[in-house]
Design a protein around this motif. Structure first.
Motif, short mmCIF file in Angstrom:
data_model
loop_
_atom_site.label_atom_id
_atom_site.label_comp_id
_atom_site.label_asym_id
_atom_site.label_seq_id
_atom_site.Cartn_x
_atom_site.Cartn_y
_atom_site.Cartn_z
N UNK A 1 -11.81 3.82 -14.13
CA UNK A 1 -11.92 3.84 -12.67
C UNK A 1 -11.88 2.52 -11.90
N UNK A 2 -12.52 1.55 -12.42
CA UNK A 2 -12.61 0.34 -11.64
C UNK A 2 -11.05 -0.36 -11.76
N UNK A 3 -10.40 -0.23 -12.89
CA UNK A 3 -9.23 -0.70 -13.09
C UNK A 3 -8.03 -0.13 -12.14
N UNK A 4 -8.24 1.17 -11.88
CA UNK A 4 -7.33 2.04 -10.96
C UNK A 4 -7.52 1.32 -9.60
N UNK A 5 -8.86 1.41 -9.25
CA UNK A 5 -9.18 0.88 -7.87
C UNK A 5 -8.64 -0.65 -7.63
N UNK A 6 -9.02 -1.44 -8.62
CA UNK A 6 -8.52 -2.87 -8.55
C UNK A 6 -6.90 -2.77 -8.37
N UNK A 7 -6.19 -2.17 -9.36
CA UNK A 7 -4.89 -1.99 -9.11
C UNK A 7 -4.37 -1.67 -7.83
N UNK A 8 -4.94 -0.63 -7.24
CA UNK A 8 -4.46 -0.09 -6.08
C UNK A 8 -4.71 -1.33 -5.09
N UNK A 9 -5.74 -1.73 -4.97
CA UNK A 9 -6.01 -2.89 -3.92
C UNK A 9 -5.05 -3.98 -4.12
N UNK B 1 -2.02 -3.90 -5.53
CA UNK B 1 -0.49 -3.75 -4.72
C UNK B 1 -0.58 -3.37 -3.45
N UNK B 2 -1.72 -3.01 -2.92
CA UNK B 2 -1.83 -2.89 -1.31
C UNK B 2 -1.52 -4.13 -0.96
N UNK C 1 1.19 -6.16 1.56
CA UNK C 1 0.76 -6.38 2.72
C UNK C 1 0.42 -5.07 3.48
N UNK C 2 -0.19 -4.03 2.69
CA UNK C 2 -0.68 -2.86 3.55
C UNK C 2 -2.19 -2.65 3.68
N UNK C 3 -2.62 -1.87 4.35
CA UNK C 3 -4.11 -1.95 4.64
C UNK C 3 -4.44 -1.21 3.16
N UNK C 4 -5.58 -1.32 3.12
CA UNK C 4 -6.40 -0.69 1.59
C UNK C 4 -6.06 0.88 1.73
N UNK C 5 -5.83 1.35 0.67
CA UNK C 5 -5.83 2.94 0.56
C UNK C 5 -6.88 3.44 -0.34
N UNK C 6 -7.70 2.45 -0.65
CA UNK C 6 -8.95 2.99 -1.47
C UNK C 6 -9.54 4.40 -0.77
N UNK C 7 -9.59 4.42 0.54
CA UNK C 7 -10.49 5.22 0.98
C UNK C 7 -10.13 6.75 0.90
N UNK C 8 -8.81 6.86 0.35
CA UNK C 8 -8.33 8.28 0.28
C UNK C 8 -8.41 8.72 -1.13
N UNK C 9 -9.38 8.25 -1.86
CA UNK C 9 -9.78 8.63 -3.02
C UNK C 9 -8.90 8.96 -4.39
N UNK C 10 -7.63 8.72 -3.88
CA UNK C 10 -6.67 9.20 -4.92
C UNK C 10 -6.84 8.32 -6.18
N UNK D 1 -3.84 0.83 -19.38
CA UNK D 1 -3.35 2.06 -18.92
C UNK D 1 -3.65 2.27 -17.42
N UNK D 2 -4.76 1.73 -17.05
CA UNK D 2 -4.92 2.09 -15.54
C UNK D 2 -3.92 1.20 -14.52
N UNK D 3 -3.78 0.17 -14.84
CA UNK D 3 -2.68 -0.73 -14.26
C UNK D 3 -1.19 0.08 -14.36
N UNK D 4 -1.02 0.48 -15.46
CA UNK D 4 0.33 1.24 -15.62
C UNK D 4 0.23 2.44 -14.78
N UNK D 5 -0.68 3.01 -14.83
CA UNK D 5 -0.90 4.38 -14.07
C UNK D 5 -0.69 4.13 -12.53
N UNK D 6 -1.47 3.09 -12.05
CA UNK D 6 -1.06 2.72 -10.55
C UNK D 6 0.02 2.08 -10.27
N UNK D 7 0.60 0.96 -11.12
CA UNK D 7 1.51 0.22 -10.69
C UNK D 7 2.95 1.14 -11.10
N UNK D 8 3.12 1.58 -12.38
CA UNK D 8 4.32 2.26 -12.86
C UNK D 8 4.51 3.58 -12.16
#
Lengths: 225, 354, 194, 215
Positions: free
Chosen positions: B55-63, B65-66, B70-79, B103-110
């Motif tokens: 869970x934290x890995x995915x949130x961290x990766x999302x942030x 890559x955001x 240079x994009x606004x954080x997309x953590x708020x969309x719960x995806x 796995x979390x980084x591969x999921x969000x990144x790749x």
């Protein structure tokens, strides 16, 4: 492009010139290939012989002499003898479908104990770290200290087919205890050996006495073509 | 009133159902919580740590890559939350935490960021992450631990805490010490496939044997039905997957009575979790009604084929990924108008170039 | 050599050892012609067709070369014969089925230098397949190539609308998509092997 | 371009190494790039074999460039390339059977590496021998460099070793996916992403500098 030929020159090339060029290049390449082929052929054959010899002697540690025996068209085995010319093992090939592709292997049939002792992988594409445990897992390799390969009364097939059983369920001498987590590859090894032995041993047994004969002082691996 | 609602479900996808994307995502994430809780109850501290890591890995990766874009954080969309939870639920409980992070980084990144983030991921990100670690760490991901062992809330499975980049220790001795009765280290599907051993259905329904954290068929069904009633997921997808899986299992059993039957196929492995929570990912599934049906049948069929004839014991993950990959094609070929147009274009372009 | 069943050879070449996704053969068209479904489908069909033709020719050549014991000319003969076979196919198509030629014709020259074609011929020789096995292999390879390129084209058409990160626009994205598809196809490992 | 530049020879060589790198920039010859780079030694061997074929075919094509009629040039080039590939095939077999088995049919597939035919057609057939050789060497080394980039990453991550030498000890858990087919795609994609990202940053910095100067 200052060095490119002017176009007009290339426009009307006579057919003869094209043929001569193609023919000339073809002859040149044919000459080069044959030359290299002739030059490298002995080295390649020597390499192949060494590679097979190395594997055979690794499987049959006591052996130092190798002889190729053709049991049937397309079915050859390597008989391995020690210094004194005693037959120590017969090495044959087998292959079966593993997890990713065919698993090709060599295994050693020891006539003295009527059993299979050891195998080695020639080629496989099994998952590294999982399938390739068949070469490193000590418990799995222990299966091949003595693997029963007697023929039945008629000498037409194995008395007991060699099978791979689930990890921890080995009860008989002709069963192979699989590696847990690498069941498919373990099975491929068992199937490859079984398929090959079922075909090879009935042909080998009747000729065993003849194969045991080896003229003292001769190196059979050299006398055979 | 009720009639009207039903018609609405059938004819229109989620976009028209009223709830916006964030709302749907949040509800789906909430629906996953009971599953996570049940998994933690059965597998203890290891499962809790692993779920937290993914869970934290995915949130961290999302942030991360955001920020890189240079994009606004997309953590708020719960995806990313859903991806993290699903990923954790699909992993074996004793999976080393550092591999869970990979796995979390591969999921969000790749699986997602590379293709432009939410709504653009061609394949289900959680499954991409799992497929990546399945290929990367084949030994660790097929090491199963028993459920409900003593002391699970105080002592994690030793492999959980393996050092980063290092191989987890063999859990054999640890299992031996626990002496869990009849535990073989194989999943029910593997037992059936390789040993011809059958598993009591109750075990499968509650997730009794070895398996991934989130493999409790009955609970998934309940949570999934809840979402379907809230119109947060397209019920036609899980239903067509389950129906086709059952059908193919039944057919297989006609030819070979020793093959596992429909009920076992439905309740074992990741089928339920995949059918209700992964295949229903709005981005990766087709949109036309006929397309949805084809998609479901394709997933059911491929699952059966891999389970029965493949080298792997379980195939749901690959079946859904393949379904995702085929979704654009299914969409295009189930819209008669578009198909005709495409055909006309082909011959026109051919004529032009010729 | 164990006798591999025809169905296994077909499935293995199409899925588990997919020519593009597992063996990396035919990557140029896979990356280059997969932008649109309209072109990907004919490309896949044309390649499958040429694969079948060249598999048969390669089988014949190999038989001749082996009986004459001049195997060292194998590579040269393969490439020359395959190139001519493609030309021949092109001419025959043009004469007898102009419609088919129009849809496939533009791709045929591209296919000649496609490593999937020569790869097919070489692999079937290495694996010592007999005639029927070679046919199954060629059909499987063609089906696998078509499947891969069509899946890829569908995904790329969908992603054409996506807001990709700037460094990922272009070849890198195609490669990553190829990697994902390759991951997916790993699920078919060992299919039909038992 | 600038054919009369006195430094042309040097540039002919360096272009292939980086600016026109056959793999990273022109995306040519992808099949061996991905297929045999699961270890650094395979990558190196394949790179050198390809370089040899490039050099030899470049030499011959350049020598014969006035003799080859335009109509049959492609056939002739293919013939020449196939010859040298066959030769390389036998040479590798003679040098190391192990290497030969690891590379398999991919040595023979050098024939259809579009880079080689492309060089013969676009460069060697139009330039002097020395220049063609230099260009072929640059391209070949650039190709080898790219293969090594992939091979090193894939072997270090996927097997925990480099050129067969164990790097991290026996406890290291390799990322097996890297030596499997998906790893090839992903690592090459990763390198391309990295280069593209660096290029963008450099371009942005350049722009900023110019803007500052203008101010």
């Amino acid at each position: 492009m200052s060095q490119a030929q002017p176009d007009s020159l290339q426009h009307q090339t006579p057919a003869l010139r094209m043929l001569v060029t193609l023919g000339g290049v073809a002859m040149l390449s044919g000459f080069l290939i044959v030359l290299v082929y002739q030059l490298t052929k002995p080295i390649i054959e020597e390499n192949q012989r060494l590679a097979i010899e190395q594997m055979v002697f690794k499987l049959v540690p006591a052996a130092s002499i190798r002889r190729d025996i053709e049991l049937a068209p397309g079915l050859s085995v390597y008989a391995a003898y020690d210094e004194q010319g005693r037959l120590k093992g017969v090495v044959a090939r087998g292959a079966a479908q593993g997890y990713a592709d065919l698993v090709h292997l060599l295994y050693n049939y020891a006539p003295d104990c009527d059993c299979i002792k050891g195998f080695d992988i020639l080629k496989m594409a099994e998952t590294p770290g999982l399938g390739d445990k068949i070469l490193t897992d000590k418990a799995f390799l222990a299966n091949f200290d003595y693997l029963d390969a007697r023929l039945d009364g008629e000498g037409k097939q194995l008395a007991n087919p060699i099978v791979t059983v689930k990890h921890g369920k080995k009860q008989e001498q002709w069963q192979i205890d699989a590696i847990s987590g690498a069941t498919v590859t373990s099975r491929a090894v068992g199937k490859a050996i079984n398929d090959s032995a079922q075909r090879m041993l009935p042909l080998l047994q009747p000729r065993l006495d003849e194969i045991r004969q080896i003229q003292p002082g001769q190196k059979p691996s050299e006398q055979q073509p | 009133m009720t009639n009207k609602a039903q018609i609405e479900i059938r004819t229109s996808p989620h976009a028209h159902s009223g709830a916006d994307v964030v709302q749907i995502m949040r509800t789906v994430a909430l629906a996953l919580l009971p599953l996570a809780g049940w998994g933690v109850w059965r597998y203890g501290l290891s499962a809790a740590l692993l779920l937290l890591t993914t869970l934290l890995g995915c949130l961290l990766a999302e942030r991360l890559f955001n920020r890189m874009r240079g994009q606004p954080s997309s953590l708020g969309d719960w995806s990313a939350v859903i991806t993290g939870l699903l990923l954790g639920l699909s992993l074996p409980p004793g999976f080393p935490l550092w591999m869970g992070l990979v796995a979390a980084f591969a999921a969000i990144g790749l699986g997602k960021a590379l293709f432009g983030g939410l709504g653009m991921n061609p394949l289900n990100p959680a499954l991409v992450g799992r497929a990546f670690v399945q290929a990367a760490f084949p030994a660790a991901i097929t090491t199963w631990t028993p459920a409900l062992f003593d002391g699970r809330f105080t002592n994690p499975v030793p492999s959980t805490l393996a050092w980063p980049f290092l191989r987890p220790d063999d859990i054999g001795p640890w299992l031996h010490e626990r002496a869990v009765d009849g535990f073989t280290g194989a999943t029910p599907l593997a037992l059936m496939k390789y040993e011809g051993q059958s598993i009591p259905l109750t075990d499968l329904l509650m997730g009794g044997g070895a398996g991934s954290i989130g493999e409790a068929a009955l609970l998934i069904l309940v949570c999934g039905l809840f979402l379907a009633f809230k119109r947060m997921l397209d019920w036609r997808i899980p239903v067509s997957i389950m129906a086709s899986t059952a059908l193919f299992a039944w057919l297989a059993q006609l030819f070979d009575p020793s093959a596992p039957g429909p009920l076992i196929m439905l309740c074992s492995g990741g089928l339920m979790l995949g059918a209700w929570f992964m295949a229903t990912d709005m981005v990766g599934s087709p949109m036309t009604p006929l397309g949805v049906l084809i998609y479901g049948v394709l997933i059911g069929f491929v699952t059966e084929v891999i389970r029965l004839f493949g080298g792997l014991g379980e195939g749901v993950m690959y079946a859904i990924l393949l379904g995702n990959a085929a979704a654009p094609l299914i969409d295009q070929w189930t819209q008669p108008r578009v198909f005709g147009a495409a055909k006309a274009r082909t011959s026109a372009s051919a004529r032009k170039s010729a | 050599m164990p006798a591999e069943s025809l169905s296994f050879i077909f499935l293995n070449a199409a899925l588990a050892n997919n020519f593009v996704l597992a063996l990396f053969l035919g990557l140029c068209p896979f990356l280059g012609v997969s932008g649109k479904l309209d072109t990907a489908v004919p490309m896949g069909i044309a390649t499958s067709f040429v694969m079948l033709v060249s598999s048969i020719s390669a089988f014949g050549i190999n038989w001749i070369l082996t009986s004459l014991e001049i195997e060292f000319l194998r590579l040269i003969s393969y490439i020359v014969v395959i190139a001519s076979a493609v030309q021949l196919v092109e001419m025959v198509l043009k004469k007898f089925s102009p419609a088919l030629f129009h849809s496939l014709g533009i791709f045929l020259p591209l296919i000649t230098t496609n490593c999937a074609i020569l790869g097919l011929a070489l692999f079937q020789t290495f694996k010592e397949y007999d005639f029927l096995q070679s046919l199954a292999y060629a059909l499987g390879a063609g089906a696998g190539f078509t499947l891969a390129i069509v899946l890829m084209a569908g995904l790329r058409e969908r992603l054409a609308l996506a807001n990709l990160p700037t460094p990922a626009q272009g070849a890198a994205m195609s490669l990553m998509l190829g990697g994902l598809l390759s991951l997916v196809f790993m699920g078919f490992a060992g299919l039909g092997g038992q | 371009m600038s054919l009369h530049n006195p430094h042309i020879d040097w540039q002919t060589f360096t272009d292939g190494l980086w600016k026109e790198n056959p793999v990273f920039v022109m995306l040519l010859g992808m099949c061996p790039v991905l297929a045999v780079t699961n270890s650094a030694i395979n990558a190196l061997a394949m790179g050198l074999a390809t370089t040899f074929v490039l050099l030899a075919s470049g030499l011959l094509v350049s020598l014969l460039r006035h003799q080859i009629p335009k109509q049959v040039r492609i056939a002739t080039y293919i013939l020449i390339i196939a010859t040298f590939v066959t030769i390389v095939d036998y040479l590798i077999q003679a040098i190391s059977l192990e290497l030969y088995n690891a590379l398999g049919a991919f040595i023979q597939l050098i024939v259809v590496n579009c880079m080689i035919l492309g060089r013969a057609e676009a460069y060697a057939s139009k330039h002097r021998v020395a220049k063609s050789l230099l260009n072929a060497l640059g391209m070949g080394l650039g190709f080898t460099f790219a293969l090594l980039c992939l091979g090193v990453v894939r072997e270090v991550l996927g097997a925990g070793s480099l050129f067969g030498v164990d790097l991290f000890g026996s406890q290291f858990e390799p990322w097996v996916v890297m030596v499997l087919p998906p790893g090839g795609f992903i690592v090459l994609g990763g390198w391309l992403l990295l280069f593209e990202w660096l290029r963008e940053r450099r371009a942005a910095a350049q722009l900023e500098k110019e803007a500052a100067r203008a101010r």
